[in-house]
Design an enzyme around this catalytic site. Structure first.
Site, mmCIF file in Angstrom:
data_model
loop_
_atom_site.group_PDB
_atom_site.id
_atom_site.type_symbol
_atom_site.label_atom_id
_atom_site.label_comp_id
_atom_site.label_asym_id
_atom_site.label_seq_id
_atom_site.Cartn_x
_atom_site.Cartn_y
_atom_site.Cartn_z
ATOM 1 N N GLY A 58 0.814 -1.219 0.000
ATOM 2 C CA GLY A 58 0.000 0.000 0.000
ATOM 3 C C GLY A 58 0.844 1.264 0.000
ATOM 4 O O GLY A 58 1.939 1.287 0.565
ATOM 5 N N ARG B 153 1.240 -5.664 -5.046
ATOM 6 C CA ARG B 153 1.178 -6.537 -3.874
ATOM 7 C C ARG B 153 1.643 -7.975 -4.131
ATOM 8 O O ARG B 153 1.399 -8.853 -3.302
ATOM 9 C CB ARG B 153 -0.250 -6.560 -3.323
ATOM 10 C CG ARG B 153 -0.672 -5.293 -2.601
ATOM 11 C CD ARG B 153 -1.837 -5.528 -1.682
ATOM 12 N NE ARG B 153 -2.264 -4.314 -1.017
ATOM 13 C CZ ARG B 153 -1.734 -3.852 0.112
ATOM 14 N NH1 ARG B 153 -0.755 -4.508 0.698
ATOM 15 N NH2 ARG B 153 -2.184 -2.741 0.665
ATOM 16 N N ASP C 70 5.633 -5.320 6.753
ATOM 17 C CA ASP C 70 6.210 -6.507 7.400
ATOM 18 C C ASP C 70 6.345 -7.679 6.430
ATOM 19 O O ASP C 70 7.386 -8.340 6.376
ATOM 20 C CB ASP C 70 5.431 -6.892 8.665
ATOM 21 C CG ASP C 70 3.929 -7.019 8.439
ATOM 22 O OD1 ASP C 70 3.432 -6.557 7.397
ATOM 23 O OD2 ASP C 70 3.243 -7.585 9.311
ATOM 24 N N ASP C 71 5.320 -7.907 5.611
ATOM 25 C CA ASP C 71 5.396 -9.035 4.672
ATOM 26 C C ASP C 71 6.481 -8.825 3.626
ATOM 27 O O ASP C 71 7.249 -9.732 3.315
ATOM 28 C CB ASP C 71 4.048 -9.222 3.955
ATOM 29 C CG ASP C 71 3.052 -9.944 4.845
ATOM 30 O OD1 ASP C 71 3.488 -10.539 5.853
ATOM 31 O OD2 ASP C 71 1.846 -9.894 4.554
ATOM 32 N N LYS D 299 8.014 0.604 5.656
ATOM 33 C CA LYS D 299 6.902 1.425 5.154
ATOM 34 C C LYS D 299 5.569 0.873 5.602
ATOM 35 O O LYS D 299 5.400 -0.328 5.629
ATOM 36 C CB LYS D 299 6.962 1.426 3.617
ATOM 37 C CG LYS D 299 5.771 1.999 2.934
ATOM 38 C CD LYS D 299 5.138 1.035 1.925
ATOM 39 C CE LYS D 299 4.367 -0.078 2.557
ATOM 40 N NZ LYS D 299 3.534 -0.856 1.648
ATOM 41 N N THR D 300 4.634 1.644 5.971
ATOM 42 C CA THR D 300 3.201 1.343 6.059
ATOM 43 C C THR D 300 2.510 2.404 6.913
ATOM 44 O O THR D 300 2.985 2.727 8.013
ATOM 45 C CB THR D 300 2.846 -0.059 6.612
ATOM 46 O OG1 THR D 300 1.419 -0.135 6.688
ATOM 47 C CG2 THR D 300 3.408 -0.402 7.974
ATOM 48 N N ILE D 301 1.408 2.921 6.388
ATOM 49 C CA ILE D 301 0.654 3.902 7.179
ATOM 50 C C ILE D 301 0.105 3.237 8.429
ATOM 51 O O ILE D 301 -0.197 3.902 9.408
ATOM 52 C CB ILE D 301 -0.515 4.526 6.375
ATOM 53 C CG1 ILE D 301 -1.530 3.467 5.932
ATOM 54 C CG2 ILE D 301 -0.010 5.346 5.205
ATOM 55 C CD1 ILE D 301 -2.893 4.035 5.589
ATOM 56 N N ASP D 302 -0.049 1.899 8.406
ATOM 57 C CA ASP D 302 -0.671 1.192 9.523
ATOM 58 C C ASP D 302 0.138 1.303 10.822
ATOM 59 O O ASP D 302 -0.392 1.069 11.902
ATOM 60 C CB ASP D 302 -0.860 -0.297 9.191
ATOM 61 C CG ASP D 302 -1.916 -0.514 8.109
ATOM 62 O OD1 ASP D 302 -2.430 0.486 7.584
ATOM 63 O OD2 ASP D 302 -2.215 -1.676 7.796
ATOM 64 N N ARG E 285 -5.177 -2.265 8.407
ATOM 65 C CA ARG E 285 -5.715 -3.596 8.109
ATOM 66 C C ARG E 285 -5.943 -4.432 9.352
ATOM 67 O O ARG E 285 -6.922 -5.119 9.489
ATOM 68 C CB ARG E 285 -4.774 -4.315 7.143
ATOM 69 C CG ARG E 285 -5.131 -5.774 6.977
ATOM 70 C CD ARG E 285 -5.037 -6.336 5.652
ATOM 71 N NE ARG E 285 -6.020 -7.337 5.310
ATOM 72 C CZ ARG E 285 -6.740 -8.120 6.087
ATOM 73 N NH1 ARG E 285 -6.674 -8.002 7.395
ATOM 74 N NH2 ARG E 285 -7.569 -9.020 5.608
ATOM 75 N N GLU F 113 -10.360 -0.068 11.097
ATOM 76 C CA GLU F 113 -10.749 -0.878 9.934
ATOM 77 C C GLU F 113 -10.760 -2.379 10.231
ATOM 78 O O GLU F 113 -11.620 -3.120 9.780
ATOM 79 C CB GLU F 113 -9.756 -0.583 8.797
ATOM 80 C CG GLU F 113 -9.988 -1.339 7.530
ATOM 81 C CD GLU F 113 -8.871 -1.080 6.516
ATOM 82 O OE1 GLU F 113 -9.193 -0.809 5.367
ATOM 83 O OE2 GLU F 113 -7.678 -1.148 6.883
ATOM 84 N N ARG G 72 -3.138 8.204 2.130
ATOM 85 C CA ARG G 72 -1.972 7.371 1.788
ATOM 86 C C ARG G 72 -0.995 8.034 0.826
ATOM 87 O O ARG G 72 0.153 7.612 0.728
ATOM 88 C CB ARG G 72 -2.431 6.033 1.196
ATOM 89 C CG ARG G 72 -3.255 5.212 2.172
ATOM 90 C CD ARG G 72 -3.265 3.755 1.815
ATOM 91 N NE ARG G 72 -3.605 3.497 0.431
ATOM 92 C CZ ARG G 72 -3.712 2.284 -0.085
ATOM 93 N NH1 ARG G 72 -3.498 1.229 0.671
ATOM 94 N NH2 ARG G 72 -4.017 2.109 -1.344
HETATM 95 P P1 FBP Z 1 0.513 -1.905 3.592
HETATM 96 O O1 FBP Z 1 0.557 -2.649 4.874
HETATM 97 O O2 FBP Z 1 0.876 -2.701 2.406
HETATM 98 O O3 FBP Z 1 1.310 -0.648 3.703
HETATM 99 O O4 FBP Z 1 -0.987 -1.416 3.298
HETATM 100 C C1 FBP Z 1 -1.802 -0.944 4.305
HETATM 101 C C2 FBP Z 1 -3.193 -0.568 3.839
HETATM 102 O O5 FBP Z 1 -3.265 0.804 3.551
HETATM 103 C C3 FBP Z 1 -4.194 -0.969 4.910
HETATM 104 O O6 FBP Z 1 -4.356 0.069 5.849
HETATM 105 C C4 FBP Z 1 -5.418 -1.295 4.115
HETATM 106 O O7 FBP Z 1 -6.217 -2.257 4.744
HETATM 107 C C5 FBP Z 1 -4.852 -1.869 2.850
HETATM 108 O O8 FBP Z 1 -3.587 -1.291 2.675
HETATM 109 C C6 FBP Z 1 -5.713 -1.598 1.659
HETATM 110 O O9 FBP Z 1 -5.145 -2.217 0.566
HETATM 111 P P2 FBP Z 1 -5.538 -1.915 -0.941
HETATM 112 O O10 FBP Z 1 -4.996 -0.567 -1.274
HETATM 113 O O11 FBP Z 1 -4.843 -2.985 -1.702
HETATM 114 O O12 FBP Z 1 -7.011 -1.920 -1.024
#
Ligand code: FBP
Length: 548
Positions: free
Chosen positions: A78, A142, A172-173, A199-202, A249, A308, A425
């Site tokens: 993401g 992804r 993480d993945d 990286k990740t906004i989460d 997520r 979420e 994002r």
């Molecule tokens: P990453 O962990 O890959 O950074 O993505 C996080 C995220 O933004 C989550 O908050 C959200 O659930 C998910 O990506 C949404 O994914 P997509 O953009 O594929 O719908």
């Protein structure tokens, strides 16, 4: 054409830790050997070539240079604000090692590496993206990098471009996969280094050594601005309850950070729901209780934040989702032939166990249908598509109706629902993310220059002035444990969920009862890029409290 802000922002020079200010040839200080967070023997066996490497800390070098090299970079997963600055920092760091070094961007994430779709990132391209949000410079994807065929294809593609190091910018993945790739290339003497960036906004890729993942700061500021605006609207119109779902997520870091920034009347933290084994009914009762208490104070308005990932943390719904996943996988063909949502709902309702069937039928019809929607490529429910905010608003309304019939409530309840995720994002990175990301990228170049592999670029002490930032590399194996994923034991980076005994949650827990009944909203306003340091150079409340 670019906006006035983008033009002015292009000139912003991100701050660097002292150790990188003379270029990416640095003095590398090694700590002692390291281990893994858990399952040490298994991790050691799986990563025999990279396990146990020391933590690396950089000190300023004397401005020397290194041999030219070609490096590849990938954006994975993401979008998160600051990704372009990681690439800009990497580019500048590589050029400081040797001006003849070249950087290639693989397009659309790991897919580009496997399918050999790339572009050379020249100075003109990099300059056009400095301090901008988004991942559009090379786009993201992804695809999981995990099979030997993929590793071999990536190797052949790197060799064709003369690439001897890869930087994987991901969560993480993706960093777990970076670690697998580093191990494979080292074990087989392929001559390709692999470095990860967090990286990740989460905000769930963090630990003792990685203080925060990039993008969390900016995304939370964007959401908090919007929540603050909604709070002010609620307090002006005094007729709506706003149910706001926030991305993340799995972990609730975003919801918690936004609550700390804006003081809403309610905020659900999934980790607490799971720890207390709460049912949906209990969550609804709690929310309805807050609505009723405010109503008794003549406040028929409010704001509630919902993470979420919530539904997967409610034990009974988690069980239902697991059963649904198995059921859909086992009956894929038959299920695939069904056209309407009603047919799909009836099909699964007839096949669920009595316990899960009861939970399923207690959910609003729209949510039942959403739970039957397509799974992601890994067989998971796509939580961002489940309208939990609508579900809770509807269920709270039902509960209030019952309470009114029992004479326990006589207010007015009218709900508005929102989902904030994609809005944040790709925002222009805050000063924090612009500086942090640039430093992470530059530090990745220093790790490459020092010949390292299997490391995550790290910048620490980030609540302090950049003069005190400490940069270096953390062995990725150090963050790993073994978890059960889709029926198999897999080495993975341990995800950082909200810690209920941590300071950010404690701060929230201390204040939430007051925030529930009082109207103590805070309006953070938009991110400030220019102006006094006290409004431009902030860190998240989460980081501030964790480092206090
Ligand atoms: P990453 O962990 O890959 O950074 O993505 C996080 C995220 O933004 C989550 O908050 C959200 O659930 C998910 O990506 C949404 O994914 P997509 O953009 O594929 O719908």
């Amino acid at each position: 054409m670019i906006s006035a802000l983008q033009k002015a922002r292009a000139a912003y020079q991100p701050k660097l830790p002292v150790a990188l200010r003379n270029g990416a040839v640095v003095k590398v200080c090694e700590g002692g050997p390291t281990t893994a967070v858990a399952d040490v023997e298994k991790i050691q066996a799986l990563f025999s070539s990279t396990f146990g490497s020391p933590v690396l800390t950089f000190e300023a070098g004397n401005g020397g240079s290194a041999a030219p090299m070609n490096v590849g970079v990938i954006l994975s997963g993401g979008q998160a604000p600051g990704g372009h600055n990681v690439i800009a920092g990497l580019f500048d760091g590589l050029k400081s090692l040797n001006p003849a070094s070249r950087l290639f961007g693989f397009l659309k994430g790991p897919d580009g590496l496997v399918k050999n779709e790339s572009m050379e990132l020249t100075a003109d391209i990099i300059d056009a993206y400095r301090n901008t949000g988004g991942f559009d410079m090379i786009a993201s994807g992804r695809t999981k990098l995990e099979t030997e065929e993929q590793f071999q294809a990536a190797l052949a593609n790197c060799r064709a471009l003369g690439i001897t190091a890869l930087v994987i910018i991901g969560g993480d993945d993706s960093n777990t996969n970076a670690c697998l790739l580093a191990e494979y290339y080292k074990k087989n003497n392929c001559g390709i280094q692999v470095i990860g960036c967090p990286k990740t906004i989460d905000g769930d890729l963090k630990n003792e050594w990685i203080e925060t993942s990039f993008g969390f700061d900016t995304a939370c500021r964007v959401y908090s601005e919007l929540i603050g605006n909604i709070e002010r609207d609620a307090n002006s119109a005094r007729k709506y309850w706003h149910f706001v779902k926030l991305m993340g997520r799995s972990a609730s870091h975003i919801a918690l950070e936004c609550a700390l920034q804006t003081h809403p009347n309610a905020a659900i933290i999934s980790e607490e729901v799971e720890a207390k084994q709460m049912t949906l009914e209990q969550i609804v009762d709690e929310l309805a209780g807050i609505v009723a208490a405010r109503s008794a104070n003549k406040c028929n308005f409010g704001v509630a934040l919902i993470p979420e990932g919530l539904i997967e943390f409610v034990p009974e719904v988690k069980k239902l989702i697991a059963e649904l996943n198995d059921l859909l996988a086992a009956n894929a063909e038959e299920f695939g032939k069904l056209d309407t949502a009603a047919e799909k709902v009836a099909f699964v309702a007839g096949k669920l166990s009595a316990e899960c069937g009861k939970v399923f039928t207690s959910l609003p019809a729209g949510i039942q249908a959403q739970l039957c929607n397509d799974r992601d490529p890994h067989g998971n429910v796509q939580v961002s598509l489940i309208e939990t905010e609508k579900m809770l608003a509807e269920m709270v309304k039902g509960k209030l109706k019952k309470m009114a019939a029992e004479g326990k409530y006589n207010g007015k309840f009218s709900a508005q629902t929102h989902f904030f995720g994609y809005e944040g994002r790709c925002a222009a990175p805050s000063n924090f993310d612009a500086d942090y990301c640039y430093s992470l990228g530059y530090s990745a170049a220093a790790l490459i220059g020092a010949g390292k592999t299997g490391y995550m670029s790290s910048v620490r002490n980030t609540t302090k002035n950049s003069d005190e930032w400490i940069c270096g590399g953390i062995p990725i194996t150090m963050m790993m444990n073994v978890e059960r994923r889709h029926g198999h034991d897999k080495p993975v980076i341990r995800k950082a969920l909200v810690e209920l005994d941590g300071k950010p949650f404690a701060e929230f827990a201390k204040n939430r009862a007051a925030w529930a009944v009082e109207t103590d909203y805070v309006y953070p306003g938009p991110i400030q890029y220019f102006g006094p340091s006290e409004v431009c150079d902030l860190v998240t409340k989460t980081l501030e409290l964790e480092k206090a």
